[in-house]
Design an enzyme around this catalytic site. Structure first.
Site, PDB file in Angstrom:
ATOM      1  N   LYS A 179       2.975  16.813  10.828  1.00  0.00           N
ATOM      2  CA  LYS A 179       2.584  17.433   9.546  1.00  0.00           C
ATOM      3  C   LYS A 179       1.503  16.553   8.941  1.00  0.00           C
ATOM      4  O   LYS A 179       1.329  15.398   9.377  1.00  0.00           O
ATOM      5  CB  LYS A 179       3.794  17.565   8.607  1.00  0.00           C
ATOM      6  CG  LYS A 179       4.502  16.254   8.339  1.00  0.00           C
ATOM      7  CD  LYS A 179       5.705  16.467   7.432  1.00  0.00           C
ATOM      8  CE  LYS A 179       6.447  15.160   7.210  1.00  0.00           C
ATOM      9  NZ  LYS A 179       7.604  15.281   6.344  1.00  0.00           N
ATOM     10  N   ILE A 191       0.792  -1.242   0.000  1.00  0.00           N
ATOM     11  CA  ILE A 191       0.000   0.000   0.000  1.00  0.00           C
ATOM     12  C   ILE A 191       0.818   1.281   0.000  1.00  0.00           C
ATOM     13  O   ILE A 191       0.286   2.346  -0.267  1.00  0.00           O
ATOM     14  CB  ILE A 191      -1.001   0.098   1.184  1.00  0.00           C
ATOM     15  CG1 ILE A 191      -0.343  -0.289   2.508  1.00  0.00           C
ATOM     16  CG2 ILE A 191      -2.262  -0.649   0.904  1.00  0.00           C
ATOM     17  CD1 ILE A 191      -1.224   0.075   3.701  1.00  0.00           C
ATOM     18  N   GLY A 192       2.080   1.199   0.299  1.00  0.00           N
ATOM     19  CA  GLY A 192       2.810   2.468   0.339  1.00  0.00           C
ATOM     20  C   GLY A 192       4.309   2.280   0.361  1.00  0.00           C
ATOM     21  O   GLY A 192       4.822   1.173   0.513  1.00  0.00           O
ATOM     22  N   LYS A 193       4.984   3.406   0.205  1.00  0.00           N
ATOM     23  CA  LYS A 193       6.438   3.386   0.147  1.00  0.00           C
ATOM     24  C   LYS A 193       6.949   4.661   0.802  1.00  0.00           C
ATOM     25  O   LYS A 193       6.462   5.751   0.486  1.00  0.00           O
ATOM     26  CB  LYS A 193       6.837   3.374  -1.332  1.00  0.00           C
ATOM     27  CG  LYS A 193       8.262   3.075  -1.601  1.00  0.00           C
ATOM     28  CD  LYS A 193       8.411   2.971  -3.108  1.00  0.00           C
ATOM     29  CE  LYS A 193       9.833   3.003  -3.528  1.00  0.00           C
ATOM     30  NZ  LYS A 193       9.938   3.046  -4.984  1.00  0.00           N
ATOM     31  N   ASN A 202       2.023  12.908   8.240  1.00  0.00           N
ATOM     32  CA  ASN A 202       2.234  12.006   9.381  1.00  0.00           C
ATOM     33  C   ASN A 202       0.990  11.882  10.258  1.00  0.00           C
ATOM     34  O   ASN A 202       1.082  11.450  11.412  1.00  0.00           O
ATOM     35  CB  ASN A 202       3.430  12.478  10.216  1.00  0.00           C
ATOM     36  CG  ASN A 202       4.734  12.234   9.492  1.00  0.00           C
ATOM     37  OD1 ASN A 202       4.782  11.380   8.602  1.00  0.00           O
ATOM     38  ND2 ASN A 202       5.778  12.955   9.846  1.00  0.00           N
ATOM     39  N   VAL A 249       5.359  -0.517   2.749  1.00  0.00           N
ATOM     40  CA  VAL A 249       4.273  -0.834   3.670  1.00  0.00           C
ATOM     41  C   VAL A 249       3.288  -1.751   2.955  1.00  0.00           C
ATOM     42  O   VAL A 249       2.964  -1.527   1.787  1.00  0.00           O
ATOM     43  CB  VAL A 249       3.543   0.460   4.115  1.00  0.00           C
ATOM     44  CG1 VAL A 249       2.464   0.131   5.153  1.00  0.00           C
ATOM     45  CG2 VAL A 249       4.521   1.480   4.691  1.00  0.00           C
ATOM     46  N   ASP A 271       7.990  16.018  14.164  1.00  0.00           N
ATOM     47  CA  ASP A 271       7.718  16.046  12.720  1.00  0.00           C
ATOM     48  C   ASP A 271       6.220  15.946  12.442  1.00  0.00           C
ATOM     49  O   ASP A 271       5.793  15.210  11.547  1.00  0.00           O
ATOM     50  CB  ASP A 271       8.490  14.919  12.019  1.00  0.00           C
ATOM     51  CG  ASP A 271       8.721  15.214  10.540  1.00  0.00           C
ATOM     52  OD1 ASP A 271       8.498  16.370  10.115  1.00  0.00           O
ATOM     53  OD2 ASP A 271       9.109  14.287   9.807  1.00  0.00           O
ATOM     54  N   SER A 280      10.651   6.716   2.612  1.00  0.00           N
ATOM     55  CA  SER A 280      12.043   6.840   2.199  1.00  0.00           C
ATOM     56  C   SER A 280      12.891   5.674   2.704  1.00  0.00           C
ATOM     57  O   SER A 280      13.947   5.394   2.161  1.00  0.00           O
ATOM     58  CB  SER A 280      12.623   8.181   2.637  1.00  0.00           C
ATOM     59  OG  SER A 280      12.125   8.549   3.879  1.00  0.00           O
ATOM     60  N   PHE A 281      12.429   4.990   3.765  1.00  0.00           N
ATOM     61  CA  PHE A 281      13.240   3.891   4.292  1.00  0.00           C
ATOM     62  C   PHE A 281      12.649   2.511   4.055  1.00  0.00           C
ATOM     63  O   PHE A 281      13.287   1.516   4.307  1.00  0.00           O
ATOM     64  CB  PHE A 281      13.463   4.064   5.797  1.00  0.00           C
ATOM     65  CG  PHE A 281      14.302   5.249   6.089  1.00  0.00           C
ATOM     66  CD1 PHE A 281      15.633   5.243   5.736  1.00  0.00           C
ATOM     67  CD2 PHE A 281      13.760   6.377   6.665  1.00  0.00           C
ATOM     68  CE1 PHE A 281      16.418   6.352   5.970  1.00  0.00           C
ATOM     69  CE2 PHE A 281      14.545   7.489   6.897  1.00  0.00           C
ATOM     70  CZ  PHE A 281      15.884   7.482   6.552  1.00  0.00           C
ATOM     71  N   LYS A 302       5.397  -2.538   8.004  1.00  0.00           N
ATOM     72  CA  LYS A 302       6.452  -1.758   7.354  1.00  0.00           C
ATOM     73  C   LYS A 302       7.697  -2.604   7.356  1.00  0.00           C
ATOM     74  O   LYS A 302       8.029  -3.193   8.378  1.00  0.00           O
ATOM     75  CB  LYS A 302       6.765  -0.511   8.176  1.00  0.00           C
ATOM     76  CG  LYS A 302       5.676   0.505   8.212  1.00  0.00           C
ATOM     77  CD  LYS A 302       6.184   1.700   8.992  1.00  0.00           C
ATOM     78  CE  LYS A 302       5.226   2.840   8.862  1.00  0.00           C
ATOM     79  NZ  LYS A 302       5.845   4.126   9.126  1.00  0.00           N
TER      80      LYS A 302
HETATM   81  N1  ATP Z   1      -0.289   2.296   9.542  1.00  0.00           N
HETATM   82  C1  ATP Z   1      -0.586   2.456   8.270  1.00  0.00           C
HETATM   83  N2  ATP Z   1      -1.777   2.082   7.789  1.00  0.00           N
HETATM   84  C2  ATP Z   1      -2.060   2.258   6.473  1.00  0.00           C
HETATM   85  N3  ATP Z   1      -1.220   2.810   5.577  1.00  0.00           N
HETATM   86  C3  ATP Z   1      -0.025   3.195   6.007  1.00  0.00           C
HETATM   87  C4  ATP Z   1       0.371   3.043   7.362  1.00  0.00           C
HETATM   88  N4  ATP Z   1       1.611   3.540   7.490  1.00  0.00           N
HETATM   89  C5  ATP Z   1       1.989   3.981   6.288  1.00  0.00           C
HETATM   90  N5  ATP Z   1       1.016   3.769   5.376  1.00  0.00           N
HETATM   91  C6  ATP Z   1       1.067   4.100   3.955  1.00  0.00           C
HETATM   92  O1  ATP Z   1       2.360   3.861   3.462  1.00  0.00           O
HETATM   93  C7  ATP Z   1       2.977   5.069   2.986  1.00  0.00           C
HETATM   94  C8  ATP Z   1       4.438   5.059   3.365  1.00  0.00           C
HETATM   95  O2  ATP Z   1       4.554   5.156   4.761  1.00  0.00           O
HETATM   96  P1  ATP Z   1       5.921   5.335   5.551  1.00  0.00           P
HETATM   97  O3  ATP Z   1       5.569   5.666   6.944  1.00  0.00           O
HETATM   98  O4  ATP Z   1       6.827   4.195   5.319  1.00  0.00           O
HETATM   99  O5  ATP Z   1       6.648   6.456   4.798  1.00  0.00           O
HETATM  100  P2  ATP Z   1       6.435   8.014   4.709  1.00  0.00           P
HETATM  101  O6  ATP Z   1       5.931   8.518   6.034  1.00  0.00           O
HETATM  102  O7  ATP Z   1       5.614   8.347   3.511  1.00  0.00           O
HETATM  103  O8  ATP Z   1       7.881   8.475   4.415  1.00  0.00           O
HETATM  104  P3  ATP Z   1       9.155   8.517   5.345  1.00  0.00           P
HETATM  105  O9  ATP Z   1       9.734   7.146   5.328  1.00  0.00           O
HETATM  106  O10 ATP Z   1       9.983   9.505   4.634  1.00  0.00           O
HETATM  107  O11 ATP Z   1       8.732   8.976   6.706  1.00  0.00           O
HETATM  108  C9  ATP Z   1       2.150   6.192   3.615  1.00  0.00           C
HETATM  109  O12 ATP Z   1       2.139   7.326   2.812  1.00  0.00           O
HETATM  110  C10 ATP Z   1       0.760   5.563   3.710  1.00  0.00           C
HETATM  111  O13 ATP Z   1       0.090   5.692   2.480  1.00  0.00           O
END
Ligand code: ATP
Length: 369
Positions: A147, A28-30, A150, A36, A145, A32-33, A51
């Site tokens: 925003k 569902i997501g990506k 987040n 997901v 952080d 920087s590190f 994650k």
């Molecule tokens: N707990 C969660 N439930 C559902 N989707 C999530 C959850 N956490 C993250 N995601 C999805 O995955 C994406 C990537 O999340 P992740 O926290 O890895 O990175 P980020 O916050 O976008 O970037 P960074 O790693 O720079 O903080 C998010 O934008 C969101 O769409």
């Protein structure tokens, strides 16, 4: 995502939590590190977000220290308006964090979709996030952080703070002094930390002020970017203060006042505690116990027709990814004969520690017995 390997894997539910305890449902997501995906725990059928961060990539980006600090911090926290950590484990390739699954999308997604938040929605948003910030303060934690990216929404429309990558614990008598976070959301005392006195919990409340303005106006109050310098920062804030006040002048006076008091440049004068919030006119009549117990019905409920996230991650995982998650079992079985370096375990070892998987479910069971 194909999940044959996960489905057919035999696993010992009573043993230490690991990758085999979960069925991978979809990417569902990506970030920087890491990436997901949605997973289901096989023994309880509960759904989570998982994650996973490639260990070698973490080492390359010099992120190991922060990632491990985030994991340790999250283990000490649990609140209805945070994205809580449930399990941590690793394998030869990745470090896994299994957290609450929030399917309502992040606040940035909804702002980009130009959702019009009503005053009542803003009120609940603020109440829930203030309860979370108050909880963090009780745990001596500063997020650093906050925003829209987040702040994740659940399907019912409640808000949850995530991403504790740069969060810090505040030791008695020691204010943090490092410039940390995302510039447009950074409090003046954080931005100027090097020449100033350090900062404290009120820094997160400034970020909340910026987020609130952004929810109301779908833009930020100050033209601050990632390359704004310390010397430009004060000038921008001073020059734009009047226009910031003007931009929100059509809202009820109590909301106006609240935003201005969150965006108070002097951290000593800034509205920065739950008590301040509860006493503020904007929250007259709001029962914060009901908010905490999720008894207040959110006025804005994210659409359930579609997953509030980008479908390209799923495709990318299946087509582009060189080490897809669903082929992990086979891949690791092939690698078993070769010794693999493990930068995370090496890092812990060099600090006199060992990697320990974390299982909040089991912790709760042991407490209850
Ligand atoms: N707990 C969660 N439930 C559902 N989707 C999530 C959850 N956490 C993250 N995601 C999805 O995955 C994406 C990537 O999340 P992740 O926290 O890895 O990175 P980020 O916050 O976008 O970037 P960074 O790693 O720079 O903080 C998010 O934008 C969101 O769409």
């Amino acid at each position: 995502m194909g999940n044959q390997a996960a489905r057919s894997a035999s696993f010992d539910a009573s043993g230490e939590v690991n990758f085999d305890h979960f069925q991978i449902l979809r990417a569902i997501g990506k970030g920087s590190f890491g990436k997901v995906c949605i997973v289901q725990k096989k023994d309880t059928n509960k759904m989570y977000a998982m994650k996973y961060m490639n260990k070698a990539m973490c080492a390359e980006k010099e992120a190991i220290k922060n990632v491990l600090a985030e994991v340790e911090l999250l283990q000490s926290l649990e609140h209805p308006f945070l994205v809580n950590l449930w399990f941590t484990f690793d394998d030869e390739e990745d470090l896994f964090m299994v957290v609450d699954l929030l399917l309502g999308g992040d606040l940035r997604y909804h702002l980009q979709k130009e959702v019009k938040f009503t005053i009542q929605s803003v009120r609940l948003f603020l109440a829930e996030i203030c309860l979370a910030l108050d909880y963090l303060r009780s745990k001596k934690v500063l997020h650093r952080d906050l925003k829209p990216d987040n702040i994740l929404m659940d399907e019912d429309g409640h808000y949850h703070i995530t991403d504790f990558n740069v969060a810090t614990s505040i030791e008695e008598g020691h204010s943090p002094t490092s410039v940390c976070g995302t510039r447009p959301y950074m409090a003046p005392e954080v931005f100027e930390a090097k020449k100033g006195q350090g900062y404290s919990y009120s820094a997160d409340w400034w970020s909340l002020g910026i987020c609130t303005f952004e929810i109301l106006k779908n833009r930020r109050p100050y033209d601050i970017h990632s390359n704004t310098t310390v010397s430009e920062f004060r000038r921008i804030i001073t020059d734009s203060h009047k226009s910031m006040c003007h931009a929100i002048s059509s809202y009820p006076e109590s909301l106006n006042d609240l935003v201005k008091r969150l965006l108070e440049t002097d951290p000593e004068k800034r509205l920065s505690s739950l008590k301040d919030i509860q006493q503020h006119e904007f929250f007259t009549g709001m029962n914060f116990d009901d908010v905490l117990n999720r008894k207040v019905q959110p006025p804005f409920i994210p659409s359930k027709d579609h997953l509030n996230c980008d479908p390209t991650f799923e495709l990318e995982e299946m087509i582009v990814e060189s080490k897809p998650l669903h082929k992990k079992k086979k891949r690791l079985a092939k690698q078993n004969s070769k010794p693999i370096s493990d930068p995370i375990r090496d890092y812990l070892e060099s600090n006199g520690k060992v990697f320990e998987p974390y299982d909040r479910e089991r912790k709760k069971d042991t407490k209850e017995e």
